[in-house]
Design a protein around this motif. Structure first.
Motif, mmCIF file in Angstrom:
data_model
loop_
_atom_site.group_PDB
_atom_site.id
_atom_site.type_symbol
_atom_site.label_atom_id
_atom_site.label_comp_id
_atom_site.label_asym_id
_atom_site.label_seq_id
_atom_site.Cartn_x
_atom_site.Cartn_y
_atom_site.Cartn_z
ATOM 1 N N ALA A 1 -0.756 3.147 -8.767
ATOM 2 C CA ALA A 1 -1.648 3.532 -7.502
ATOM 3 C C ALA A 1 -2.735 4.161 -8.012
ATOM 4 O O ALA A 1 -3.088 5.122 -8.634
ATOM 5 N N ILE A 2 -4.235 3.606 -7.777
ATOM 6 C CA ILE A 2 -5.514 4.302 -7.833
ATOM 7 C C ILE A 2 -5.689 5.100 -6.495
ATOM 8 O O ILE A 2 -5.855 6.397 -6.669
ATOM 9 N N ALA B 1 0.921 -1.164 0.184
ATOM 10 C CA ALA B 1 -0.196 -0.156 -0.252
ATOM 11 C C ALA B 1 1.001 1.294 0.276
ATOM 12 O O ALA B 1 2.123 1.227 -0.046
ATOM 13 N N ASN B 2 0.284 2.389 -0.221
ATOM 14 C CA ASN B 2 0.893 3.632 -0.206
ATOM 15 C C ASN B 2 0.293 4.597 0.473
ATOM 16 O O ASN B 2 -0.900 5.302 -0.047
ATOM 17 N N MET C 1 -5.198 -0.969 -7.506
ATOM 18 C CA MET C 1 -4.147 -0.686 -8.498
ATOM 19 C C MET C 1 -5.037 -0.673 -9.779
ATOM 20 O O MET C 1 -5.895 -1.397 -10.015
ATOM 21 N N TYR C 2 -4.378 0.205 -10.912
ATOM 22 C CA TYR C 2 -4.683 -0.053 -12.271
ATOM 23 C C TYR C 2 -4.230 -1.315 -12.835
ATOM 24 O O TYR C 2 -3.486 -2.238 -12.370
ATOM 25 N N ALA C 3 -4.748 -1.617 -13.955
ATOM 26 C CA ALA C 3 -4.183 -2.830 -14.972
ATOM 27 C C ALA C 3 -2.882 -2.968 -14.991
ATOM 28 O O ALA C 3 -2.328 -3.990 -15.196
ATOM 29 N N ASN C 4 -2.191 -1.889 -14.951
ATOM 30 C CA ASN C 4 -0.539 -1.973 -15.326
ATOM 31 C C ASN C 4 0.133 -2.483 -14.081
ATOM 32 O O ASN C 4 0.922 -3.239 -14.141
#
Length: 211
Positions: A189-190, A129-130, A195-198
């Protein structure tokens, strides 16, 4: 559970009536629901049937209450499990959140193995996480405050021990997701958790050999 979660689970119940048994299953909470594993697998030329039964917002208590629909009904040959990050909160469980989480995770494994002893179980490490993204708010930081690198590392060590205890597989797909501070890389990060697909493309590359 809220109405949206109930709707998703009811929908999965109907889908399960026609689903093929003995296939590959990915199940858990939003970190699994948002994993476009079926599309990525197909784009990589993987032809196995893969089902995703992730439901955003579920904790381990709710997963256990619905384990038939989210796991057992499909009688999977392989099951990849990512559940429990919504248990990482003292608001719900107090200071015993980690014990509660791991105890419930053991129950999930025990129930699965008792029903389907030949199913290959893959316990997925929690993603980083961030808490320090530029767009974080006081509210989001409060929501995430226990998802520190230290807590997530401890949880993952305990999940690894559970996998060893029950002779399951433990998969850590985090090497490409972590920055120099041990947090989720900003480009994936969203909101600091999802997360995004990348990001999921990196996860898939790390686990594709297990499919």
């Amino acid at each position: 559970m809220d109405d949206n979660q109930k709707m998703k689970i009811q929908n999965f119940k109907y889908l399960n009536e026609n689903a093929l048994k003995g296939k590959i299953l990915f199940t858990g909470s939003s970190l699994m629901e948002m994993f476009p594993v079926c599309e990525i697998a197909r784009s990589r030329g993987i032809e196995q049937v893969i089902y995703n039964r992730g439901v955003g917002g579920l904790n381990t208590d709710q997963f256990l209450e619905n384990i038939d629909i989210l796991l057992l009904d499909l009688e999977p040959s392989k099951v990849f499990i990512n559940i429990g990050t919504n248990d990482i909160t003292e608001e719900r469980y107090g200071s015993q959140w980690m014990f509660h989480l791991m105890n419930n995770f053991c129950k999930i494994i025990e129930i699965t193995k008792s029903k389907f002893p030949d199913t290959e179980i893959y316990i997925m490490a929690f993603y980083p996480a961030n808490l320090h993204l530029p767009w974080q708010t006081e509210e989001s930081i409060k929501w995430m405050e226990l998802r520190t690198p230290e807590n997530l590392t401890t949880c993952n060590m305990l999940l690894k021990d559970i996998a060893k205890k029950y002779e399951c597989n433990y998969i850590d797909c985090n090497a490409s997701l972590i920055d120099e501070n041990g947090e989720q890389k900003e480009e994936y990060a969203i909101d600091g958790v999802h997360m995004y697909a990348n990001g999921y493309l990196k996860v898939f590359e790390a686990l594709k050999s297990y499919l």
